[in-house]
Design an enzyme around this catalytic site. Structure first.
Site, mmCIF file in Angstrom:
data_model
loop_
_atom_site.group_PDB
_atom_site.id
_atom_site.type_symbol
_atom_site.label_atom_id
_atom_site.label_comp_id
_atom_site.label_asym_id
_atom_site.label_seq_id
_atom_site.Cartn_x
_atom_site.Cartn_y
_atom_site.Cartn_z
ATOM 1 N N TYR A 53 0.853 -1.189 0.000
ATOM 2 C CA TYR A 53 0.000 0.000 0.000
ATOM 3 C C TYR A 53 0.893 1.244 0.000
ATOM 4 O O TYR A 53 1.672 1.471 0.933
ATOM 5 C CB TYR A 53 -0.918 0.030 1.219
ATOM 6 C CG TYR A 53 -2.008 -1.015 1.225
ATOM 7 C CD1 TYR A 53 -2.227 -1.851 0.127
ATOM 8 C CD2 TYR A 53 -2.844 -1.174 2.322
ATOM 9 C CE1 TYR A 53 -3.234 -2.807 0.140
ATOM 10 C CE2 TYR A 53 -3.862 -2.118 2.345
ATOM 11 C CZ TYR A 53 -4.039 -2.936 1.243
ATOM 12 O OH TYR A 53 -5.037 -3.887 1.261
ATOM 13 N N PRO A 208 -16.447 -3.316 1.453
ATOM 14 C CA PRO A 208 -17.817 -3.673 1.843
ATOM 15 C C PRO A 208 -18.872 -2.725 1.284
ATOM 16 O O PRO A 208 -20.064 -3.051 1.301
ATOM 17 C CB PRO A 208 -17.773 -3.610 3.371
ATOM 18 C CG PRO A 208 -16.690 -2.622 3.669
ATOM 19 C CD PRO A 208 -15.654 -2.850 2.612
ATOM 20 N N LEU A 209 -18.436 -1.573 0.777
ATOM 21 C CA LEU A 209 -19.370 -0.624 0.172
ATOM 22 C C LEU A 209 -19.325 -0.690 -1.348
ATOM 23 O O LEU A 209 -19.668 0.275 -2.037
ATOM 24 C CB LEU A 209 -19.063 0.796 0.664
ATOM 25 C CG LEU A 209 -19.197 1.014 2.169
ATOM 26 C CD1 LEU A 209 -18.798 2.427 2.546
ATOM 27 C CD2 LEU A 209 -20.614 0.710 2.639
ATOM 28 N N GLY A 212 -17.278 1.858 -3.011
ATOM 29 C CA GLY A 212 -17.887 3.173 -2.874
ATOM 30 C C GLY A 212 -19.187 3.345 -3.625
ATOM 31 O O GLY A 212 -19.942 4.297 -3.383
ATOM 32 N N LEU A 214 -21.997 1.642 -3.525
ATOM 33 C CA LEU A 214 -23.219 1.434 -2.748
ATOM 34 C C LEU A 214 -23.631 2.665 -1.937
ATOM 35 O O LEU A 214 -24.749 2.707 -1.416
ATOM 36 C CB LEU A 214 -23.053 0.233 -1.821
ATOM 37 C CG LEU A 214 -23.096 -1.131 -2.516
ATOM 38 C CD1 LEU A 214 -22.573 -2.227 -1.597
ATOM 39 C CD2 LEU A 214 -24.512 -1.463 -2.982
#
Length: 327
Positions: A53, A208-209, A212, A214
Site C-alpha cells: 500500500y 464492503p461498500l 464506494g 453502494l
C-alpha cells in the site's frame, strides 16, 4: 464499538476495521492522523494495511502515528505480504520473500510484532506448504501473533486451513481470510464462505461498500473528488458502474429512505452482520467519511430488509454450487 472473536481464536477485534489502502498516496499524514484518532476514539481496534500500500508508505505512516497519537497496545495491526511489483509474477509466496517482507513491514511500522499477518494472495509457483511454513515461523518467532490468508479461492483456503490443522501445536491455525464482499460482490458465498464457516476462519470483508458505489455517489455522475475520478482507482470502481449495480443501489436507497438512514449505513450493516463476518474493512479518505461509516454501530437491519436486499443482489449459483436440497 462491539468486539468480536476472529474466527475460532481468542483474538478479539472491533467489528469495523480501518483500511489504509490510500495512505501515503491519496491520504496524507494529516488526514491519516485524523482517521486513526477518530477510529480509536470510537472504540475501533483493527487497522488493516499491507506492504504494497503506497509502496510501503501506508505502513510507515501508521508507524509514525503509533504511540505518539494512539497507544500501540490499543490497536490490532494487520498487514499483508506476497504481492510484488513484477508484471511477470504478481505474487511471491516463497518462504524467503515472505519473511523478508515481514521484517521490512515491522521496520516501517516501528513495532516488534504485528497482531495479524496475511498472505496477500495464492502463489501457484510456490508449494503451498512452503508458503504456510512462513506463517508458522512468523508466529513461533513472535513477529506475528496470528496469521491468515487473503484472496484465496475456496479450494485454496480449505487446503491451506486443513494443512495447518493437521499438525496442531506445530502449525498455526488460520485465524482469518480477507476477501472482497458486499451487496455488489457476493461471489465468496459459493465456496469461500462455507469453507471459512466450517473451518472456524473469520472473514474480513474488503470493499464492503462495493468500492464506494453502494453509497449512491455514482448514480448520476462521477464526483470530482471520488475514487472513480482518481487516476489510480478509476479502473477499480468502473466494473461496478453497470446496470446490475444500479438496480442494487436503487434497492439500497429505498431501504435507507424507509429506515431514515443513509445508503452507506444500509450496505455496511448488511455485510457486517452476515454469517462468518468478523469485521468489514472501511477505506475512508477523510475523518468525516469514517464518522459516517462508524455511525452504523447503532443500526441493525430488520429481517424483511435483509431478505429484500438478499433477493435483489442474489448471485447466480450454477452446478455444483447450487443448493442440492432443491433438486
Amino acid at each position: 464499538m462491539e468486539q468480536r472473536h476472529l474466527g475460532r481464536t481468542g483474538l478479539r477485534v472491533s467489528r469495523i476495521g480501518l483500511g489504509t489502502l490510500t495512505w501515503g498516496r491519496d491520504t496524507d499524514e494529516h488526514d491519516a492522523a485524523d482517521l486513526l484518532k477518530a477510529f480509536w476514539e470510537a472504540g475501533g481496534t483493527l487497522v488493516d494495511t499491507a506492504d504494497v500500500y503506497g509502496d510501503g508508505e501506508a505502513e510507515y505512516l501508521l508507524g509514525q502515528l503509533i504511540e505518539g497519537l494512539v497507544p500501540r497496545r490499543d490497536l490490532v495491526i494487520s498487514t499483508k505480504a506476497g504481492s510484488v511489483p513484477d508484471p511477470e509474477r504478481r505474487f511471491d509466496g516463497s518462504r524467503g520473500h515472505l519473511l523478508a517482507a515481514l521484517d521490512a513491514s515491522l521496520a516501517r511500522l516501528g513495532t516488534d510484532y504485528v497482531d495479524l499477518w496475511h498472505i496477500h494472495a495464492f502463489d501457484p509457483d510456490t508449494p503451498l506448504e512452503e508458503t504456510l511454513q512462513a506463517l508458522d515461523l512468523a508466529v513461533s518467532s513472535g513477529r506475528a501473533r496470528y496469521a491468515g490468508v487473503s484472496n484465496f479461492c475456496g479450494w485454496q483456503l480449505a487446503k491451506a486451513a486443513t494443512w495447518q490443522l493437521a499438525a496442531p501445536g506445530t502449525r498455526t491455525r488460520l485465524a482469518s481470510t480477507q476477501m472482497e464482499y458486499s451487496l455488489l460482490q457476493r461471489g465468496i458465498e459459493r465456496e469461500v464462505l462455507p469453507a471459512a464457516l466450517d473451518l472456524g476462519i473469520g472473514l474480513l470483508p474488503s470493499s464492503p461498500l462495493g468500492r464506494g458505489v453502494l453509497t449512491g455517489k455514482y448514480r448520476t455522475s462521477t464526483p470530482a473528488d471520488s475514487r472513480g475520478a482518481s487516476q489510480h482507482l478509476a479502473p477499480f470502481v468502473e466494473p461496478y458502474l453497470d446496470d446490475t449495480a444500479t438496480r442494487i443501489v436503487d434497492a439500497v436507497r429505498t431501504a435507507a429512505d424507509g429506515l431514515a438512514v443513509t445508503p452507506l449505513q444500509i450496505a455496511l450493516a448488511w455485510v457486517r452482520d452476515r454469517p462468518g463476518v468478523a469485521a468489514p474493512i472501511i477505506g475512508a479518505r477523510t475523518a468525516q467519511q469514517l464518522t459516517a461509516a462508524l455511525s452504523v454501530e447503532a443500526l441493525s437491519l430488520p429481517d424483511e430488509i435483509c431478505r429484500a436486499l438478499d433477493d435483489v443482489s442474489a448471485p447466480l449459483h450454477r452446478y455444483p454450487d447450487h443448493d442440492w436440497s432443491t433438486l
